[in-house]
Design an enzyme around this catalytic site. Structure first.
Site, short mmCIF file in Angstrom:
data_model
loop_
_atom_site.label_atom_id
_atom_site.label_comp_id
_atom_site.label_asym_id
_atom_site.label_seq_id
_atom_site.Cartn_x
_atom_site.Cartn_y
_atom_site.Cartn_z
N ASN A 11 0.87 -1.19 0.00
CA ASN A 11 0.00 0.00 0.00
C ASN A 11 0.90 1.23 0.00
O ASN A 11 1.47 1.59 1.03
CB ASN A 11 -0.90 -0.04 1.24
CG ASN A 11 -1.76 1.21 1.36
OD1 ASN A 11 -1.79 2.04 0.46
ND2 ASN A 11 -2.45 1.35 2.49
N LYS A 13 0.10 4.27 -0.33
CA LYS A 13 -0.54 5.46 0.26
C LYS A 13 -0.32 6.67 -0.66
O LYS A 13 -0.31 6.52 -1.88
CB LYS A 13 -0.05 5.67 1.69
CG LYS A 13 -0.22 4.39 2.52
CD LYS A 13 -0.01 4.59 3.99
CE LYS A 13 -0.22 3.25 4.71
NZ LYS A 13 -0.11 3.36 6.16
N HIS A 98 -9.63 1.14 5.35
CA HIS A 98 -8.31 1.44 5.92
C HIS A 98 -8.46 2.46 7.06
O HIS A 98 -9.26 3.38 6.96
CB HIS A 98 -7.36 1.99 4.84
CG HIS A 98 -5.94 1.95 5.32
ND1 HIS A 98 -5.44 2.90 6.18
CD2 HIS A 98 -4.94 1.06 5.11
CE1 HIS A 98 -4.17 2.59 6.47
NE2 HIS A 98 -3.85 1.48 5.82
N GLU A 100 -6.76 4.90 7.94
CA GLU A 100 -6.52 6.30 7.59
C GLU A 100 -7.76 6.92 6.97
O GLU A 100 -7.96 8.13 7.04
CB GLU A 100 -5.29 6.39 6.67
CG GLU A 100 -4.01 6.20 7.48
CD GLU A 100 -2.86 5.55 6.73
OE1 GLU A 100 -2.87 5.53 5.49
OE2 GLU A 100 -1.95 5.05 7.42
N GLU A 170 -5.16 -4.66 10.90
CA GLU A 170 -4.16 -3.59 11.02
C GLU A 170 -4.42 -2.81 12.30
O GLU A 170 -5.23 -1.87 12.30
CB GLU A 170 -4.27 -2.64 9.82
CG GLU A 170 -4.04 -3.32 8.48
CD GLU A 170 -3.47 -2.34 7.45
OE1 GLU A 170 -2.41 -2.65 6.91
OE2 GLU A 170 -4.05 -1.26 7.24
N GLY A 176 2.57 2.78 10.79
CA GLY A 176 3.49 3.90 10.61
C GLY A 176 4.20 4.34 11.88
O GLY A 176 4.79 5.41 11.94
N SER A 216 3.53 -1.61 10.43
CA SER A 216 4.98 -1.58 10.61
C SER A 216 5.66 -2.93 10.33
O SER A 216 6.60 -3.31 11.03
CB SER A 216 5.34 -1.09 12.02
OG SER A 216 4.93 0.25 12.20
P1 13P Z 1 3.04 0.75 7.68
O1 13P Z 1 3.60 -0.56 7.17
O2 13P Z 1 3.73 1.96 7.14
O3 13P Z 1 2.90 0.72 9.18
O4 13P Z 1 1.53 0.83 7.10
C1 13P Z 1 0.68 -0.26 7.25
C2 13P Z 1 -0.56 0.01 6.49
O5 13P Z 1 -1.33 0.88 6.83
C3 13P Z 1 -0.80 -0.80 5.28
O6 13P Z 1 -2.09 -0.59 4.78
#
Ligand code: 13P
Length: 262
Positions: A11, A13, A98, A100, A170, A176, A216
């Site tokens: 992903n 982003k 997600h 976010e 997640e 992150g 992460s």
């Molecule tokens: P990170 O691997 O940067 O923590 O992000 C995970 C994520 O949100 C994947 O969709």
């Protein structure tokens, strides 16, 4: 040994330039040639790069995914993109729910459910993301929160539609932050998700459904997580922006599922 094929998503982003996106896609596609075991790898670039990244992946086994969609088929939805539009340009997989989008954009559990149902009905593989906040974990509400997200996110999803479903666990506090869930803690939530699926959709769907872990994931943490029985792959954010790190994570996940020679 499970029969489920390992599934790994990158992903991206809201990152990269068009040139960087195409270069990264090419590097990921080239790096897969040394893997012997079956693995399903999907990249989720930002919307403007879907077409050039799709062109860069043509002829490779790496699949094209999108980070979002709108549940309606078409109409007056300024700025939005439908499942049919995604399919039209070669997208085969899409993310919904997600954290976010739930927490920064304010998507409700019901809206996530509409998106998930629309995506599955349109023939897209759909990766429904679920996960608890730190304060919810600290008071022991992790399973309750995840189950509530499954109830709303998969409302109206039949066993038949669920053949295209992937669930990604997640934990929000791990995204992150550099803080990965401990393998045993992640496994406990994955097992709870699989039992919910078994109750709602039956043994066959529960046995074949892939549940990815995200938050992460790095080359150093992937092997421990991947050796848990209900962790069937990863949804990788930051580390998927490096072809080398992403490749190491893929290798670790595949190695954990391969038979060990006597
Ligand atoms: P990170 O691997 O940067 O923590 O992000 C995970 C994520 O949100 C994947 O969709």
């Amino acid at each position: 040994m499970t029969h489920r094929t390992v599934a790994i998503g990158g992903n991206w982003k809201m990152n990269l330039s068009r040139r960087e996106a195409v270069e990264l896609a090419r590097a990921v596609a080239a790096s897969l040639s040394d893997l012997e075991a079956p693995v399903q790898v999907t990249l989720y670039p930002p919307f403007p790069y879907l077409i050039p990244v799709g062109e860069a992946l043509a002829g490779s086994p790496v699949r094209l995914g999108a980070q979002d969609l709108h549940p309606a088929a078409s109409g007056a939805y300024t700025g939005e993109v439908s499942a049919a539009m995604l399919r039209d340009i070669g997208v085969v997989s899409v993310l919904t729910g997600h954290s976010e989008r739930r927490h920064d954009i304010g998507e409700t559990p019901e809206f996530v459910g509409r998106k998930t149902h629309a995506a599955l009905s349109a023939g897209l593989e759909t990766v429904l993301c679920v996960g608890e906040l730190l304060e919810e974990r600290e008071v022991g509400r992790t399973e309750e929160i995840v189950i509530a997200q499954l109830d709303a996110g998969l409302s109206g999803v039949t066993a038949d539609l669920a053949s295209r479903l992937i669930i990604a666990y997640e934990p929000v506090w791990a995204i992150g932050t550099g803080r990965t869930a401990r393998p045993g803690d992640a496994q406990a939530v994955h097992a709870a998700i699989r039992s919910w699926v078994r109750e709602q959709m039956g043994d066959r769907v529960a046995a074949s459904l892939r549940i990815e872990y995200g938050g992460s994931v790095k080359p150093a943490t992937a092997p421990g997580l991947a050796s848990e029985p209900d962790i069937d792959g990863f949804l990788v954010g930051g580390a998927s922006l490096s072809a080398d790190d992403f490749h190491e994570i893929i290798r670790a996940a595949v190695a954990a599922r391969s038979p060990v020679s006597p």
